[in-house]
Design a protein around this motif. Structure first.
Motif, PDB file in Angstrom:
ATOM      1  N   ILE A   1      -7.539   2.413  -2.113  1.00  0.00           N
ATOM      2  CA  ILE A   1      -6.256   1.917  -1.591  1.00  0.00           C
ATOM      3  C   ILE A   1      -5.324   1.742  -2.787  1.00  0.00           C
ATOM      4  O   ILE A   1      -5.563   0.899  -3.650  1.00  0.00           O
ATOM      5  CB  ILE A   1      -6.435   0.588  -0.840  1.00  0.00           C
TER       6      ILE A   1
ATOM      7  N   ARG B   1      -3.681   5.951   0.702  1.00  0.00           N
ATOM      8  CA  ARG B   1      -5.132   5.736   0.713  1.00  0.00           C
ATOM      9  C   ARG B   1      -5.833   7.042   0.376  1.00  0.00           C
ATOM     10  O   ARG B   1      -5.457   8.107   0.887  1.00  0.00           O
ATOM     11  CB  ARG B   1      -5.605   5.225   2.073  1.00  0.00           C
TER      12      ARG B   1
ATOM     13  N   GLU C   1     -12.384  -0.292  -3.286  1.00  0.00           N
ATOM     14  CA  GLU C   1     -11.089  -0.994  -3.292  1.00  0.00           C
ATOM     15  C   GLU C   1      -9.995  -0.119  -3.887  1.00  0.00           C
ATOM     16  O   GLU C   1      -8.841  -0.137  -3.432  1.00  0.00           O
ATOM     17  CB  GLU C   1     -11.226  -2.283  -4.097  1.00  0.00           C
TER      18      GLU C   1
ATOM     19  N   ARG D   1      -1.844   0.754  -4.514  1.00  0.00           N
ATOM     20  CA  ARG D   1      -0.756  -0.190  -4.249  1.00  0.00           C
ATOM     21  C   ARG D   1       0.368  -0.045  -5.284  1.00  0.00           C
ATOM     22  O   ARG D   1       0.146   0.442  -6.394  1.00  0.00           O
ATOM     23  CB  ARG D   1      -1.289  -1.629  -4.263  1.00  0.00           C
TER      24      ARG D   1
ATOM     25  N   VAL E   1       0.851  -1.194   0.000  1.00  0.00           N
ATOM     26  CA  VAL E   1       0.000   0.000   0.000  1.00  0.00           C
ATOM     27  C   VAL E   1       0.887   1.245   0.000  1.00  0.00           C
ATOM     28  O   VAL E   1       1.731   1.423   0.879  1.00  0.00           O
ATOM     29  CB  VAL E   1      -0.946   0.016   1.212  1.00  0.00           C
TER      30      VAL E   1
END
Length: 357
Positions: A152, A49, A149, A154, A46
């Motif tokens: 977040i 956010r 989803e 990544r 991650v």
């Protein structure tokens, strides 16, 4: 015998071929940043956010709509089932009346059944619509779940955070070029040197040419590289041509924008005195230096700049001349190929090469 150089120029380390972009595919506001520049990250880690509150509200609305659509479908199914039961009752009564042979009432009963059958078709259509609404509600829930989803963000690859392009509170606009970019990563095992070569020396460079590179923090160490690309146009304001030199064995401590100096080595002649290849011209190697030849595959042992043996799998071409074999892949112009008894040879073994012409 030292290898002769044909050009030298300063340059800078950079990702090969370019930094890995970390971008957002949804609009949002940066809520939390979990990494800093220079951090090592794994693929899928991650990075940051986005504020999830809008997506969470949309998810609750979509889930509520799904529950309502499911209730409407169940109601439509129950209504249709009850109506079907009434039709069956009327058909049974019709059979009784036909047995009594009372024509007038029979005609009336048949008309009643026909009307009920028509009603059943209407109710079946209502059920179909309810099922379609339920499917749409499920898709809406999945879509909102995907958006949630995607709040977040990544890392797309394993690497090092090169640059953070946003801070907490930054507004992100998906699909808006730079405003969608969040960070840049680089893969430490994939680095190159961006070199501005004077035009007076540019004609001496070919793709695949061997290069020795010194990076400023390690002035006593030579790194092996190869010319990967030459720019399509010269820089007339600086009177240079940019070359990209791929580092064959970069070290983890290297970072983009470190100053480096590149030494371009002379391209040795192949059989018949012809220069080593560039573009469509083939590379030739002495046939006696190739091991484990099988069809168009073979093995060659080269000596790197640290005077260590390196095993190379090579692909052979069709060319043969005066004891030389065409090599299509696996060797670079200027590679030093080891000859002699290969008993005890292993990758990385230090040797003391004695140059043979």
């Amino acid at each position: 015998t030292p290898v002769r150089s044909v050009a030298q120029a300063a340059g800078w380390i950079e990702p090969d071929p370019r930094p890995v972009d970390v971008a957002s595919v949804i609009d949002g506001v940066v809520n939390e940043i979990l990494v800093r520049e220079g951090d090592v990250v794994e693929a899928g880690a991650v990075i940051l956010r986005l504020d999830p509150r809008d997506a969470e509200l949309d998810a609750r609305v979509a889930e509520s709509a799904l529950v309502e659509a499911g209730a409407r479908r169940r109601q439509a199914e129950a209504t249709l089932a009850a109506h079907q039961a009434r039709v069956e009752v009327e058909r049974a009564r019709l059979a009784e009346l036909e047995e009594a042979a009372r024509r007038l009432r029979v005609v009336t009963q048949r008309a009643t059944i026909a009307a009920q059958v028509a009603d059943r078709e209407v109710l079946a259509a209502v059920l179909t619509v309810a099922e379609a609404d339920l499917a749409a509600a499920r898709i809406a829930v999945e879509r909102v779940g995907l958006i949630l989803e995607r709040t977040i963000v990544r890392a797309p690859v394993a690497g090092i955070v090169m640059r953070m392009l946003v801070q907490r509170g930054s507004r992100v606009l998906a699909g808006d070029g730079d405003r969608a970019l969040l960070a840049e990563l680089f893969e430490p095992e994939r680095l190159q040197v961006r070199v501005d070569v004077p035009l007076a020396d540019a004609a001496k460079l070919v793709v695949g040419q061997r290069v020795q590179v010194v990076v400023e923090p390690w002035p006593d160490r030579l790194f092996e590289g190869v010319v990967a690309r030459l720019a399509g146009a010269a820089d007339v304001s600086r009177n240079t041509l940019q070359a990209k030199v791929r580092l064959l064995q970069p070290i983890p401590a290297m970072r983009p924008e470190m100053l480096a100096r590149a030494r371009f080595l002379a391209v040795e002649s192949g059989p018949g005195g012809k220069g080593a290849p560039s573009g469509g011209v083939a590379i030739y190697a002495p046939e006696k230096t190739l091991r484990s030849v099988s069809g168009d595959r073979a093995v060659a042992w080269i000596v790197d700049l640290d005077e260590r043996l390196r095993r190379r799998d090579v692909r052979l071409g069709a060319g043969r001349r005066d004891g030389w074999v065409e090599v299509r892949d696996g060797l670079f112009p200027g590679d030093l190929i080891a000859i002699g008894d290969d008993t005890g040879w292993r990758d990385g073994r230090r040797v003391e090469p004695q140059r043979r012409e």
